[in-house]
Design an enzyme around this catalytic site. Structure first.
Site, short mmCIF file in Angstrom:
data_model
loop_
_atom_site.label_atom_id
_atom_site.label_comp_id
_atom_site.label_asym_id
_atom_site.label_seq_id
_atom_site.Cartn_x
_atom_site.Cartn_y
_atom_site.Cartn_z
N ASP A 1 0.82 -1.22 0.00
CA ASP A 1 0.00 0.00 0.00
C ASP A 1 0.85 1.27 0.00
OD1 ASP A 1 -1.93 -1.99 0.52
OD2 ASP A 1 -1.97 -1.52 2.66
N GLU B 1 -11.19 -1.17 -3.65
CA GLU B 1 -10.52 -0.40 -2.58
C GLU B 1 -9.39 0.41 -3.20
OE1 GLU B 1 -9.39 -3.69 -0.17
OE2 GLU B 1 -7.71 -4.25 -1.43
#
Length: 328
Positions: free
Chosen positions: A40, A211
């Site tokens: 991420d 997401e």
């Protein structure tokens, strides 16, 4: 096995990477760009340096802090350990992830997700911390989640902060296949209604959205990027849409980053570097090494991002060599 790279004058420990066996050419970063399981990645340019703020990709019980990495040239990276820790967030109890960073008025703001809440009865969601330097130490800003409940079906995770041309800061966030946009207060202590009175506006761009949202503006168009598929699996990928305003509506164009069976799998949850002096773009993302089925084994990589003449994003070529050195 990828050998350790000189970073900040010291050789970091080697890390396993089944898909990256050869050394990169001279002057190239190589992928992954630094050792360790990190995911991420948030990319930012602060004070004439490149910064990457990733999730520490470990089981939730161990995912209790953030490290950061800085570079003058995209090739040589210095690790800054423990820039934000759970001990400095009184309401966080497990699972810190998905940083988003902003510099404003001489302060550095660190947005993050914590606790992986499953419903509105649990404490957690999106928080914000602040520091005087990009390497911290960051401290919790408001003593509670900035967004701590579900709105429009969106789990409060995976936030990205976008500054529009008029200086307004928006946060785009959301898991569980729903994306919201909110307008941030100027001091980042909360959210406030938008012009139409809406506070939590759903802008889910397509049914495939899962997401990891990201937004940028180029040549008058708003680009909305996100991740599709499951983060532990090989089919994790990045797609994008385009719209005429910060709140859409957005038209899905297609995927731009996905697995390459010769390089790596599960490529997603990305961020971008934009070097304005020559309008060069880089995509910073995580991926799974070939042959490794542990979902937490994710590595941070950088490759070039290019646009076609019509403004569409060209498919990203995933590499082991990584990018060439570029000073700011």
């Amino acid at each position: 096995m990828r050998l350790g790279r000189f970073i900040g004058g010291a050789v970091l420990a080697a890390c396993v990477s089944f898909g990256a066996l050869a050394a990169p050419p001279p002057g190239h970063a190589g992928n992954p760009v630094f050792p360790g399981w990190y995911a991420d990645p948030e990319a930012a340019i602060f004070d004439s340096a490149y910064w990457i703020y990733p999730t520490t990709s470990l089981p939730y019980a161990q995912q209790n802090h953030f490290d950061a990495f800085s570079s003058p040239d995209l090739v040589h990276w210095t690790k800054h350990a423990d820039v934000l820790s759970m001990r400095d967030i009184p309401w966080a109890k497990k699972a810190l992830w998905a940083p988003a960073l902003v510099k404003k008025d001489g302060k550095y703001y660190f947005f993050f997700a914590a606790n992986d809440i499953q419903n509105d009865k649990e404490v957690g969601g999106i928080g914000v911390a602040v520091a005087d330097k990009p390497d911290g130490p960051f401290k919790d800003l408001i003593g509670k989640p900035l967004i701590g409940a579900f709105h429009n079906g969106a789990q409060p995770i995976d936030q990205f902060v976008f500054r529009d041309d008029d200086g307004t800061y928006y946060m785009i966030y959301g898991g569980w296949k729903h994306a919201n946009i909110v307008k941030l207060k100027p001091d980042f202590t909360g959210v406030e209604p938008m012009a139409d009175g809406t506070v939590f506006k759903e802008i889910t761009p397509a049914p495939e959205y899962v997401e990891g949202p990201l937004m940028f503006k180029r040549n008058g168009k708003y680009y909305f990027m996100w991740s599709e598929g499951g983060w532990t699996g090989p089919d994790y990928s990045v797609a994008y849409a385009v719209g005429d305003s910060v709140t859409g509506p957005f038209r899905r164009v297609g995927k731009v980053l996905q697995q390459d069976p010769k390089i790596a799998t599960g490529a997603g949850h990305h961020s971008l570097f934009h070097v304005a002096k020559d309008d060069s773009w880089y995509i910073v993302y995580h991926r799974h090494p070939l042959g490794d089925t542990n979902g937490n084994h994710r590595e941070t990589s950088i490759d070039e991002l290019h646009f076609a003449a019509d403004g569409s994003i060209l498919p990203v070529k995933m590499t082991r060599d990584g990018v060439e050195a570029k000073s700011l």
